[in-house]
Design a protein around this motif. Structure first.
Motif, PDB file in Angstrom:
ATOM      1  N   SER A  22       0.819  -1.217   0.000  1.00  0.00           N
ATOM      2  CA  SER A  22       0.000   0.000   0.000  1.00  0.00           C
ATOM      3  C   SER A  22       0.851   1.265   0.000  1.00  0.00           C
ATOM      4  CB  SER A  22      -0.942   0.009   1.213  1.00  0.00           C
ATOM      5  OG  SER A  22      -0.205   0.109   2.421  1.00  0.00           O
ATOM      6  N   GLN A  26       2.048   6.161  -5.901  1.00  0.00           N
ATOM      7  CA  GLN A  26       0.820   6.284  -6.681  1.00  0.00           C
ATOM      8  C   GLN A  26       1.060   7.220  -7.878  1.00  0.00           C
ATOM      9  OE1 GLN A  26      -1.998   4.516  -5.652  1.00  0.00           O
ATOM     10  NE2 GLN A  26      -0.634   3.654  -4.089  1.00  0.00           N
ATOM     11  N   SER A  27       0.054   7.319  -8.731  1.00  0.00           N
ATOM     12  CA  SER A  27       0.204   8.111  -9.956  1.00  0.00           C
ATOM     13  C   SER A  27       0.543   9.568  -9.663  1.00  0.00           C
ATOM     14  CB  SER A  27      -1.070   8.017 -10.800  1.00  0.00           C
ATOM     15  OG  SER A  27      -2.191   8.473 -10.066  1.00  0.00           O
ATOM     16  N   HIS A  29       2.252  10.703  -7.212  1.00  0.00           N
ATOM     17  CA  HIS A  29       3.663  10.802  -6.835  1.00  0.00           C
ATOM     18  C   HIS A  29       4.538  10.876  -8.082  1.00  0.00           C
ATOM     19  CE1 HIS A  29       2.304   8.594  -2.985  1.00  0.00           C
ATOM     20  NE2 HIS A  29       2.600   9.839  -2.649  1.00  0.00           N
ATOM     21  N   THR A  49       7.028  10.691   0.500  1.00  0.00           N
ATOM     22  CA  THR A  49       6.508   9.344   0.266  1.00  0.00           C
ATOM     23  C   THR A  49       7.057   8.398   1.328  1.00  0.00           C
ATOM     24  OG1 THR A  49       8.332   8.546  -1.131  1.00  0.00           O
ATOM     25  CG2 THR A  49       6.617   9.876  -2.194  1.00  0.00           C
ATOM     26  N   ARG A 306      -0.034  -7.198  -9.880  1.00  0.00           N
ATOM     27  CA  ARG A 306      -1.024  -6.293  -9.283  1.00  0.00           C
ATOM     28  C   ARG A 306      -2.315  -7.043  -8.973  1.00  0.00           C
ATOM     29  NH1 ARG A 306      -2.330  -2.194 -13.458  1.00  0.00           N
ATOM     30  NH2 ARG A 306      -0.192  -1.484 -13.139  1.00  0.00           N
ATOM     31  N   GLU A 328       9.060  -0.362  -9.362  1.00  0.00           N
ATOM     32  CA  GLU A 328       9.027   1.008  -8.858  1.00  0.00           C
ATOM     33  C   GLU A 328      10.434   1.603  -8.848  1.00  0.00           C
ATOM     34  OE1 GLU A 328       6.580   2.471  -5.321  1.00  0.00           O
ATOM     35  OE2 GLU A 328       8.574   2.242  -4.422  1.00  0.00           O
ATOM     36  N   LEU A 354       1.680   0.550 -10.147  1.00  0.00           N
ATOM     37  CA  LEU A 354       0.264   0.641  -9.739  1.00  0.00           C
ATOM     38  C   LEU A 354      -0.485   1.558 -10.689  1.00  0.00           C
ATOM     39  CD1 LEU A 354       0.518   0.946  -5.843  1.00  0.00           C
ATOM     40  CD2 LEU A 354       0.070  -1.099  -7.196  1.00  0.00           C
TER      41      LEU A 354
END
Length: 354
Positions: A22, A26-27, A29, A49, A306, A328, A354
Motif C-alpha cells: 500500500s 501512486q500516480s 507521486h 513518500t 497487481r 518502482e 500501480l
C-alpha cells in the motif's frame, strides 16, 4: 481451516507485506517526480513518500546510481524483516525468491574469473538479495574449476550446478547458456515447491512462475536466432513449465524467424500483445525491437502481480510485492536519469507498478 492455520503462522507477515504494497508510489507521486527540475528537487519530492529521508545523508550533487542503490537497500531491509520473522514453509518460500539473484551473482563471479578480473571488485556489483554467507569465499578461487567446486559445496545453488553442469562446462559453454540452464532448474524446482504447498499459493504462484518461464523461453528463442546455438541445445534451455509448455515450446525449439514466435504467442490470450506492431518493431532494428518486447513483458508482469496481490491467505503476495517494488525502483531511477540528462521528452517512458 486453511484460513485459520494460515493466519496463525503467517497472518502477521501478510499484514506487513500488504502494508508494504500500500506504500508503493501512486500516480500523483510520479506526476510530481516528473515535474522536478533537479535531482535535489527529486529528493525532496521522495521525502513526502514512504521513502522518507533515505537520501538525507547523501551529499549534492546526487547521482542516479546512488538513488537506485539506496532504494534497493531499503527494499532489501524490508524483505529481510519478512524473512527473519517467517516460519516454515514461508521462510523456505522466501529463500527460493532469493535464488534468482544468487544465480546472477554467481554468474557475475564466473564471468570475472573467466576474464581474469579481480572478483573482489565484482562483489560490490552483486545484488544484495543474492548475497549469502559464503559468497565472499568464492573470491579465493583462481580458476573456473575451483570456483565450480566452491559453488557446488558452499552455496544453496549446489543442486542446480550438480544436476545441470560440470566444471568443464563453465570453460566451454557460453555464459548465457550457463545462466539459462541454471534458471531452468531453479524455476522448475521453485514451481514444484509451490505446487507442493497446495491451495491458493499453488494457483497464484503457478500463474506467476508460468509467465516467468514463458518469458525466458521466448527470449531464449529470439536471442538464439543467427547464433551457433543448435535447435536441440535451444530446446534444452526451455523450462518444462508455463502456458507454452509443451506444444508452444516444441514449435519455438524449431523456429527460425520472429513471425513463428509471434504465431505461438498469439495462441495465448495474455501474450497476443507482445508482437502488436511487429513490423514497426522490426523496422526499428533488433535493439529497438528487443526493448519494445521487454517493455511489453514488464507491463504484463506488473498487471499479473497487481491482480494477484488482491488474493488473500497465500504466499504469492510476497513474490508479487517484491516484483512490483523492483519495477518502482526501475521507474524512479529512469525519471531521475532523465532529469540528470535533461531528457525531458522521455521522462514519462516508464512503467508504474500501480
Amino acid at each position: 481451516m486453511e484460513m485459520i492455520s494460515f493466519n496463525i503462522d503467517t497472518g502477521y507477515l501478510e499484514g506487513v507485506v500488504r502494508g508494504y504494497r500500500s506504500s508503493l508510489l501512486q500516480s500523483h507521486h510520479y506526476q510530481s517526480l516528473t515535474q522536478c527540475e533537479t535531482l535535489d528537487d527529486f529528493k525532496m519530492q521522495l521525502q513526502a513518500t514512504d521513502y522518507g529521508n533515505f537520501l538525507q545523508n547523501e551529499p549534492s550533487p546526487l547521482s542516479t546510481s546512488t538513488i537506485a542503490d539506496k532504494a534497493t537497500r531499503k527494499l532489501v531491509a524490508e524483505f529481510e524483516y519478512l524473512r527473519t520473522n517467517a516460519a516454515y514453509p514461508l521462510n523456505r518460500f522466501l529463500d527460493y525468491m532469493t535464488y534468482a539473484y544468487m544465480i546472477d551473482n554467481v554468474i557475475l563471479l564466473i564471468t570475472g574469473t573467466l576474464h581474469d578480473r579481480d572478483t573482489h571488485d565484482l562483489l560490490a556489483r552483486c545484488h544484495p538479495l543474492g548475497v549469502f554467507d559464503t559468497l565472499p569465499a568464492l573470491c579465493v578461487a583462481s580458476t573456473v574449476s575451483e570456483l565450480y567446486h566452491s559453488v557446488l559445496v558452499e552455496t544453496p545453488l549446489a543442486p542446480y550446478f550438480r544436476d545441470c553442469l560440470s566444471a568443464s562446462d563453465l570453460d566451454d559453454l557460453n555464459i548465457e547458456i550457463i545462466r539459462n540452464t541454471l534458471y531452468k532448474a531453479y524455476l522448475e524446482d521453485f514451481h514444484a515447491f509451490c505446487q507442493s504447498l497446495g491451495g491458493t499459493t499453488a494457483h497464484t504462484m503457478g500463474e506467476l512462475l508460468s509467465f516467468e518461464a514463458d518469458r525466458r523461453t521466448i527470449n531464449i528463442t529470439i536471442n538464439s536466432f543467427g547464433t551457433s546455438l543448435s535447435k536441440e541445445e535451444r530446446a534444452r534451455l526451455f523450462p518444462t513449465i508455463g502456458r507454452l509448455f509443451p506444444a508452444g515450446n516444441n514449435v519455438l525449439a524449431k523456429a527460425d524467424e520472429l513471425e513463428q514466435v509471434k504465431n505461438v504467442c498469439d495462441q495465448i490470450p495474455q501474450y497476443r500483445g507482445f508482437f502488436e506492431g511487429s513490423s514497426a518493431m522490426a523496422g526499428g532494428g533488433a535493439e529497438a525491437s528487443a526493448d519494445m518486447l521487454e517493455d511489453k513483458m514488464f507491463k504484463l508482469e506488473v498487471q499479473l502481480n497487481r491482480i494477484l496481490t488482491i488474493t488473500q491467505f497465500q504466499f504469492g503476495i510476497f513474490y508479487a510485492w517484491l516484483k512490483l517494488k523492483e519495477q518502482e525502483i526501475r521507474s524512479i531511477t529512469w525519471i531521475a536519469e532523465c532529469i540528470a540528462q535533461n531528457a525531458r521528452d522521455r521522462i514519462s517512458d516508464f512503467i508504474p507498478p500501480l
